[in-house]
Scaffold this active site. Structure first.
Site, PDB file in Angstrom:
ATOM      1  N   GLU A 202       0.833  -1.204   0.000  1.00  0.00           N
ATOM      2  CA  GLU A 202       0.000   0.000   0.000  1.00  0.00           C
ATOM      3  C   GLU A 202       0.866   1.252   0.000  1.00  0.00           C
ATOM      4  OE1 GLU A 202      -2.498   2.383  -0.268  1.00  0.00           O
ATOM      5  OE2 GLU A 202      -3.826   1.041   0.879  1.00  0.00           O
ATOM      6  N   HIS A 204      -0.687   4.459  -0.198  1.00  0.00           N
ATOM      7  CA  HIS A 204      -1.493   5.528   0.384  1.00  0.00           C
ATOM      8  C   HIS A 204      -1.309   6.865  -0.340  1.00  0.00           C
ATOM      9  CE1 HIS A 204      -2.134   3.109   4.269  1.00  0.00           C
ATOM     10  NE2 HIS A 204      -3.330   3.348   3.739  1.00  0.00           N
ATOM     11  N   GLU A 228      -0.198  -0.467  -4.573  1.00  0.00           N
ATOM     12  CA  GLU A 228      -1.434   0.317  -4.501  1.00  0.00           C
ATOM     13  C   GLU A 228      -1.159   1.807  -4.285  1.00  0.00           C
ATOM     14  OE1 GLU A 228      -5.356   0.411  -1.558  1.00  0.00           O
ATOM     15  OE2 GLU A 228      -4.368  -1.488  -2.045  1.00  0.00           O
ATOM     16  N   GLU A 254      -9.816   4.005  -4.613  1.00  0.00           N
ATOM     17  CA  GLU A 254     -10.658   4.135  -3.425  1.00  0.00           C
ATOM     18  C   GLU A 254     -11.079   5.576  -3.152  1.00  0.00           C
ATOM     19  OE1 GLU A 254      -8.114   4.377   0.526  1.00  0.00           O
ATOM     20  OE2 GLU A 254      -7.253   2.871  -0.811  1.00  0.00           O
ATOM     21  N   HIS A 304     -11.934  -1.862  -2.223  1.00  0.00           N
ATOM     22  CA  HIS A 304     -11.364  -1.334  -0.980  1.00  0.00           C
ATOM     23  C   HIS A 304     -12.380  -1.525   0.131  1.00  0.00           C
ATOM     24  CE1 HIS A 304     -10.738   2.062   1.891  1.00  0.00           C
ATOM     25  NE2 HIS A 304      -9.479   1.729   1.740  1.00  0.00           N
TER      26      HIS A 304
END
Length: 393
Positions: A202, A204, A228, A254, A304
């Site tokens: 991830e 972010h 991600e 997301e 998500h």
């Protein structure tokens, strides 16, 4: 259109008569829900959790009810969705997107109960026997390779065959040489600890392009299922450029709340895997459309879900009939025990999978007494602060 027509014949659920909201405090974040009632005695639930804007989502849901829901037939989901979005002049954004999503979930719950069938029967049926999930939220604690590796082994021992984690600490924009090395060492340690598991890293939406380019090179040896959100979405056009340099799939989405926000993602070919959230991207009604658009672009769907077991259950109903579904995120094994008591009937995770639902609607009832015992804390959880991964647990 865009007004409640009380003269229109109604379906078996009657008309919406009341809408209420509830919030539940946990050690990590608050979970919020909407409960929609009809004059035929039916009720449906949906999740309207926001990481730190719970008051706002609850307030908007109650206001939406007064403006658009009371007196409506819950079977008119397309018209109600448009009424909330267009009639309220929503122009994207998280609070509005979450509220529309949660109310849409509640309507499908009501419809399923009225017809005596699980909600997934209303969203395409099932094209698989079970839904594979991956674990997130498992790496609370110190940010070092040994801790991450030990916790990864614990999660794998519980039957999960896929795990996601953010090894980057409070990184933003760029990483120092020391922080980059530590991040890569954490990924290496997790891969060594669970060599047969699918691993997802991830980002972010943390990094500028130079750092993202460096990371796709550094992470190549670890056979990732995806990287991600390596870039901020303010730079969406550069995602396609990064995809051309990466050997692992790039995922994301997301942060988008409907088909209109997703339009640029599809137009730019930003990702290989889209990640709409059933509690943010418009609920059942909208996410089915996003999945169909993804299929046109040869993209997979991995929803998500950083929310509670309610959103997990909703997501299972949604993806059962989704041909280009890949895997579903879940934090369910990591939440406080009282969360499961509060959302009775949520689908359980068993050995990394969730089975086909059997109860009408979503099969979930909110237990008010548990909510009263665990009021919301309204804390702010900042993943760009040092030590965020400990989650105050």
């Amino acid at each position: 259109m865009l007004t409640v027509d009380k003269n229109r014949p109604t379906g078996p659920a009657g008309r919406i008569s009341r809408v209420e909201t509830l919030s539940l405090g946990t050690a990590w974040r608050d979970f919020s829900y909407v409960r929609v009632h009809t004059d035929e005695g039916l009720s449906g639930v949906g999740e309207i959790t926001h990481p730190y804007r719970g008051r706002e989502t609850c307030s908007l849901a109650e206001s939406m009810a007064e403006r658009h829901l009371i007196g409506a037939d819950p079977f008119d989901v397309e018209e109600i969705w448009l009424r909330m979005y267009q009639g309220d002049f929503l122009r994207g954004g998280d609070v509005g997107g979450i509220v529309v999503s949660g109310i849409d979930q509640a309507l499908y719950d009501i419809m399923g109960k009225a017809l005596g069938v699980p909600a997934y029967r209303l969203t395409g049926g099932a094209c698989r026997e079970r839904v594979r999930v991956y674990a997130n939220g498992w790496y609370t604690g110190e940010r070092d390779p040994e801790t991450f590796a030990a916790k990864a082994r614990e999660v794998a021992a519980r039957g999960y065959t896929a795990l996601k984690f953010d090894p980057f600490g409070a990184g933003l924009g760029s990483l120092s040489r020391q922080e980059l090395r530590l991040s890569v060492e954490i990924v290496a340690a997790v891969r060594a600890a669970v060599p047969d598991a699918d691993l997802f890293v991830e980002g972010h939406a943390r990094f500028a392009m130079p750092t993202a380019q460096r990371l796709v090179r550094e992470l190549e040896p670890f056979d990732l299922g995806w990287f991600e959100e390596p870039l901020p979405w303010t730079h969406i056009e550069r995602y396609a450029e990064l995809r051309q340099r990466a050997t692992m799939p790039i995922s994301g989405g997301e942060h988008f709340h409907n088909r209109y926000e997703y339009a640029r993602l599809f137009a730019t070919g930003a990702v290989d895997i889209i990640q709409p959230d059933l509690s943010m991207a418009g609920g059942f009604t909208e996410v089915r459309k996003l999945a169909a658009q993804a299929d046109v672009h040869a993209m997979l769907v991995a929803p998500h879900n950083s929310n509670s077991p309610v959103c997990t259950t909703v997501s299972v109903h949604a993806v059962l009939g989704m041909p280009n579904f890949l895997i579903l995120e879940t934090f369910d094994g990591m939440v406080d025990p009282h969360v499961h008591d509060a959302v009775r009937g949520a689908l359980p995770v068993e050995s990394g999978y969730i089975g086909i639902p059997e109860q009408p609607g979503l099969g979930i009832e909110l237990v008010d007494e548990v909510f009263a015992e665990h009021p919301p804390s309204h804390r702010f959880w900042n993943m760009f602060a040092e030590g965020w991964e400990k989650r105050d647990r």
